[in-house]
Every structure is written in C-alpha cells, then in structure tokens.
Design an enzyme around this catalytic site. Structure first.
Site, PDB file in Angstrom:
ATOM      1  N   PRO A 117       0.836  -1.208   0.000  1.00 30.49           N
ATOM      2  CA  PRO A 117       0.000   0.000   0.000  1.00 30.49           C
ATOM      3  C   PRO A 117       0.867   1.254   0.000  1.00 30.49           C
ATOM      4  CG  PRO A 117      -0.814  -1.599   1.585  1.00 30.49           C
ATOM      5  CD  PRO A 117       0.505  -2.113   1.111  1.00 30.49           C
ATOM      6  N   GLU A 118       0.533   2.180  -0.877  1.00 28.41           N
ATOM      7  CA  GLU A 118       1.245   3.441  -0.950  1.00 28.41           C
ATOM      8  C   GLU A 118       0.365   4.534  -0.355  1.00 28.41           C
ATOM      9  OE1 GLU A 118       3.003   4.046  -4.865  1.00 28.41           O
ATOM     10  OE2 GLU A 118       3.102   1.877  -5.193  1.00 28.41           O
TER      11      GLU A 118
END
Length: 266
Positions: free
Chosen positions: A2-3
């Site tokens: 996840p960014e």
C-alpha cells in the site's frame, strides 16, 4: 505494498471507526505484533494521523501507536469477533473490535512515547498532502542530488508515501525517463513533477486506491485507480502505441515509454 493513497483511505476509515473510543483491551496473536497492554488499555484514541505510508494512533495521554501495513496488512472493524489464520492483533472497544490481519507479516505495530513519535515523524520526508508540500520546498529537495529521478522519488526521506506504482505513473505523465539524473532536470520539469504528484495522488484517493493483488479496505472492497493506470503493468503506450519497456531499477520493476519519456541526451 500500500502506498500513500491506500494508506490515506485506511486512515479515513479508521477515523470513523475508532476516534473517541476507549481501548478496553488488546490481544496479540503473533509475537511480532505486540503492544504493552498496561500502556494502551484504558486510553482513548483521539485521532489517527498519517505521514507517508505510516499511520499514527494518538492516545489521550500524549503517546502513540504506530502502524505500517507492509505488503498485506489491513484493519477490519466489527461488532462480532472474527477468526482468520492471518489475524495478528485485536483491539477491544465497547461492543466493537478492531482486527489487524496480515498474510505475509511484513506490517508493523509499535508503541511510541510522545518524544519517540516526534523523532520518528521528523525522520520521514515531506508528505505530499501536507501544507509543507509547496513548490518551493519541493524544489529545495533537489539541491545537490545526483541520483536517478525514479530512485529520488522512491526515497522516503525526500517525498514520503510514493511507491513503485505511483512513481511509474507520475514519471510517465510528466514525460520524464526514470533514469534521468535529477541534476539534469529543468525547473519546468520539476514543476511538472510537483503538479503531477498531487494530481495522481488525489485522483487515486478519490477512487479508493489501487488494487493490483492484495489491497482491500473496509469490508474487503477493492480500489478503482487500477482502471486508470497508463503505464504500470501495460504492454503498449496509450499515447504513441509503442511497446512499454520494463526494466529493473533498484530491484523494482519500472515501466516506461522510451519515446514519450526520452532522456535528456536522446
């Protein structure tokens, strides 16, 4: 992994779920994920903040719980207990539970004192959604740097929260080759990067993030930005139709169009 957009989606959900709730108890189901019960129980979660890819639960005594989702970490809020082989940690509230699940166990939960949180926070680079992310501050980050632009954008000490997917997209939309040395970028190219970073991240957040393999939020819902990816994982350039190149830069798959993203010396 996840960014920033995916972690921001999670942060907003957590705010709705746990802000103002008292932690009645905690339970660790994995020795990697442990919090000191005597320091977090009977504390109220006042806020959930984010910087880059890190989440910070603010407790009412001024201390914090740090979370990083790693590759596959996610939170589930429920009025019923759940069971899963990937369940790692449980927060108990009045009639509700917050469950942390992590298939690959690359995530992180950590208790921080107020001073430890301050030191940790200051070590992270500028968050693109913060008031600190101005064009002036962004341009200062380039001073004295000689690294390739993709490596520069991926470095969490400069701009926090950008990962492989979004950096590929930002560079393509900015028309900049990922191997371009930052020392050769013109002011107009840097300004274009600044604008594109904000545009891509805000659109991704509005679409609840990008789901390639693992990311889900809420009740297992997927993001929608993957439908708008232009270069990451693609075969042909949507602009010129030429083949998308795929190379490894710092062991990460890098997608680009060698025509639309020509280097300075081409």
């Amino acid at each position: 992994m996840p960014e920033l957009p995916e972690v921001e989606v999670v942060r907003r959900e957590l705010l709705q779920w746990v802000k103002g709730r008292e932690i009645l108890g905690v339970e660790s189901l994995d020795p990697k994920f442990v919090l000191p019960s005597e320091r977090v129980e009977k504390k109220v979660i006042q806020d959930v903040l984010r910087k880059g890819k890190f989440l910070f639960f603010q407790l009412d005594d001024g201390n914090w719980i740090l979370s990083h989702l790693g590759m596959t970490g996610r939170f589930v809020f429920s009025q019923q207990k759940i069971t899963s082989p990937y369940l790692r940690f449980v927060f108990c509230f009045h009639g509700n539970w917050l469950f942390y699940l992590d298939t690959r166990r690359f995530g992180r939960l950590q208790y921080l004192t107020s001073q430890e949180q301050k030191v940790f926070w200051e070590k992270i680079g500028i968050d693109p959604l913060s008031s600190e992310f101005t064009l002036e501050n962004f341009l200062k980050l380039f001073e004295g740097k000689k690294t390739q632009v993709k490596s520069f954008l991926m470095d969490q000490h400069y701009v926090a929260g950008l990962g492989n997917i979004y950096v590929n997209e930002i560079l393509f939309r900015s028309g900049i080759h990922p191997r371009t040395p930052v020392s050769t970028l013109s002011t107009s190219q840097k300004e274009r990067l600044f604008v594109t970073i904000l545009e891509v991240l805000k659109k991704a957040i509005a679409l609840q993030g990008t789901t390639i393999r693992d990311f889900s939020h809420g009740e297992g819902e997927e993001g929608g930005f993957q439908e708008f990816l232009l270069v990451y994982g693609k075969a042909n350039c949507p602009v010129c139709g030429r083949e998308i190149k795929r190379e490894k830069i710092q062991s990460r798959s890098t997608f680009f169009c060698s025509f639309c993203q020509r280097t300075q010396c081409d």
